[in-house]
Enzyme design. Structure first.
Site, PDB file in Angstrom:
ATOM      1  N   SER A 139       0.836  -1.202   0.000  1.00  0.00           N
ATOM      2  CA  SER A 139       0.000   0.000   0.000  1.00  0.00           C
ATOM      3  C   SER A 139       0.862   1.239   0.000  1.00  0.00           C
ATOM      4  CB  SER A 139      -0.880   0.015   1.238  1.00  0.00           C
ATOM      5  OG  SER A 139      -0.057   0.252   2.361  1.00  0.00           O
ATOM      6  N   LYS A 140       0.300   2.293  -0.562  1.00  0.00           N
ATOM      7  CA  LYS A 140       1.105   3.507  -0.709  1.00  0.00           C
ATOM      8  C   LYS A 140       1.394   4.171   0.630  1.00  0.00           C
ATOM      9  CE  LYS A 140      -2.877   6.160  -2.180  1.00  0.00           C
ATOM     10  NZ  LYS A 140      -3.588   6.534  -3.348  1.00  0.00           N
ATOM     11  N   ARG A 141       0.692   3.771   1.670  1.00  0.00           N
ATOM     12  CA  ARG A 141       0.995   4.335   2.995  1.00  0.00           C
ATOM     13  C   ARG A 141       2.359   3.844   3.483  1.00  0.00           C
ATOM     14  NH1 ARG A 141      -4.384   6.386   5.482  1.00  0.00           N
ATOM     15  NH2 ARG A 141      -4.934   7.381   3.516  1.00  0.00           N
ATOM     16  N   LYS A 142       2.779   2.667   2.989  1.00  0.00           N
ATOM     17  CA  LYS A 142       4.037   2.107   3.499  1.00  0.00           C
ATOM     18  C   LYS A 142       5.156   2.080   2.465  1.00  0.00           C
ATOM     19  CE  LYS A 142       1.964  -0.446   7.149  1.00  0.00           C
ATOM     20  NZ  LYS A 142       1.408  -1.693   7.578  1.00  0.00           N
TER      21      LYS A 142
END
Ligand code: GLU
Length: 499
Positions: free
Chosen positions: A252-255
């Site tokens: 995911s783009k959060r990580k």
């Protein structure tokens, strides 16, 4: 029969690494057997689909070297290859299923369905469409249609029994019908859902094999039942394992940066990115780590995909990229790569208007404008909070800023400024005081060229990546992260156009 595979992205955001991974495996499967590879754009979500996203997806697949034989821009014998241009076909088939008694009209309003779900939950049941549309009499249906009442078309699903199917990559899968809902096929706006459009298109485009992400497994019964209802032979279906972050959560783009553009802007080589994606769940028979696309095609065997979640680790990709730089390109070729990337007149021309007034010698350019070609600066957290504003406020405002930027379609200075202003106002910050930490996050320094121009030139992916890493340098506890997320959800910004 021609072997024909496809990748069918929805153009609703950044070009995702997952799309490239699915494309690569479908591509290799088809090419190894002399087959064809198709790109189909699934843009039936009218609100979220954008032409910018479609273009970015095509550009990045091409950058990686995955060319399609049929697609929206190159045409092909079963086109058009953009679903928004095929609406009439889906309508026709949805109504055909109704006539054949395999699908039905439902006139329930969303309020009625909300109430239905609330009642089910109050009784401790799993909320599920209750089949109320099946109770309409012929006369009611006629009257509702004549009165122009909005409707959806749903597919009929058996109420008992178990659906079994053979996944190309797994043992037989069984899913009880009671876990499958009566899927909407045609929405009230006349547009199809994924299921209808996907089946109609795969059939008409003569797709022989579908390899898609494993997040779709539970929808396989609906998909395969639709083929049965239409009386069409279903393609072979297989579900590839999802890419994971190093902590095993779904990529995911959060990580992790997930946009292919990020990797291009950072100066990864397309061959290395493709090579690394090829190692996601798959390996060469001789286990060698490094291979080209042609070598992968030559030795490809879908049956050897291992189903344990493959981890996309940026550090490993960087290592592999380094070996490509050192071992696979001549110095001349490498020079050309640098020129094509950012060491070129086009880039200088973009930076010059900003830089000209601030340099006395040409060499001043390196210090002044190094951040236009660099990756992620080395941050001094003290600089990020050196301004007047409170550290906690800056932390939240920067995070809001990144999230708001994610939804921005055209990444230009006025639009970036508008978002910065909106976020600053929300946090009762003077815009000047908010631009200070943004400046440090983007340039790594406290003085340089205009930060908003720099962001426009750097582009969305690299700008957001720098803001994200700067935020990480500020340090953010789990509790703080949760509070910020809650505040973001609650605030008005979340519902604005840019969100
Ligand atoms: N549009 C779907 C997606 O973006 C396609 C899934 C499929 O390959 O059938 O994931």
């Amino acid at each position: 029969m021609t072997i024909r595979t496809r990748v069918a992205p929805s153009p609703t955001g950044d070009p995702h690494l997952g799309t490239a991974y699915i494309a690569l495996f479908n591509y290799c499967f088809a090419k190894q057997q002399g087959g064809e590879f198709v790109l189909r754009i699934e843009d039936t979500d009218q609100v979220r689909s954008t032409p910018e996203s479609e273009q970015a997806i095509m550009d990045s697949l091409r950058w990686l070297g995955l060319e399609w034989d049929h697609g929206p821009d190159v045409g092909g014998e079963f086109g058009p290859y953009r679903q928004s241009e095929r609406s009439d076909l889906y309508k026709k088939y949805a109504h055909q299923l109704v006539e054949q008694g395999k699908a039905f009209y439902c006139f329930a309003t969303s309020e009625e369905l909300d109430q239905m779900r609330e009642e089910q939950m109050a009784e401790g049941l799993r909320p599920k469409y209750d089949g109320r549309g099946l109770n309409h009499t012929e006369d009611e249906i006629k009257a509702n249609l004549a009165a122009g009442k909005p409707y959806v078309i749903r597919m009929k699903i058996p109420s008992e029994g178990t659906f079994k199917f053979n996944d190309y990559l797994r043992d037989e899968i069984e899913i009880p019908w009671e876990n499958v809902d009566m899927q909407v096929l045609l929405k009230a706006d006349g547009f199809p859902t994924y299921f209808l459009a996907n089946v109609v298109d795969d059939h008409h485009m003569q797709i022989s094999h579908i390899f898609r992400g494993e997040e779709w497994i539970n929808s396989a019964p609906k998909l395969l039942k639709l083929y049965e209802d239409f009386g069409w032979e279903a393609p072979v279906l297989g579900h590839l394992p999802l890419l994971r972050n190093p902590d095993k959560s779904k990529l995911s783009k959060r990580k992790n940066p997930t946009s292919i553009n990020y990797y291009k802007e950072m100066g990864y080589l397309p061959e290395a990115v493709l090579n690394y994606l090829g190692r996601m769940g798959w390996s060469m028979p001789d286990e060698r780590e490094k291979f080209t696309l042609d070598e992968m095609i030559e030795h490809f065997d879908m049956k050897r995909v291992s189903l344990g979640g493959p981890v996309f680790d940026v550090d490993k990709l960087s290592w592999l990229n380094g070996t490509w730089i050192r071992e696979n390109l001549t110095d001349e070729e490498l020079v050309q790569r640098f020129v094509d990337w950012k060491f070129n007149g086009e880039m200088l021309a973009k930076v010059l208007p900003e830089a000209k007034t601030r340099i006395n010698t040409l060499s001043d350019m390196v210090d002044l404008a190094g951040h236009f070609v660099g990756g992620i600066p080395t941050y001094d957290p003290a600089l990020l909070t050196a301004g007047k504003a409170d550290e906690n406020v800056i932390r939240q405002a920067l995070q809001f800023f990144v999230w708001q930027l994610e939804g921005l379609r055209s990444f230009d200075k006025p639009a970036i400024f508008a978002i910065a202003k909106e976020v600053a106002t929300f946090h009762e910050l003077k815009i000047k005081d908010f631009l200070e930490p943004i400046f440090v996050a983007i340039t790594g320094k406290t003085s340089s060229t205009s930060v908003l121009d720099a962001m426009e030139i750097l582009g969305s992916d690299l700008s957001r990546a720098r803001l994200r890493v700067a935020l990480a340098h500020l340090g953010i506890s789990k509790k703080q992260a949760k509070n910020i997320e809650r505040a973001y959800r609650d605030c008005l910004l979340y519902t604005s156009d840019a969100a």
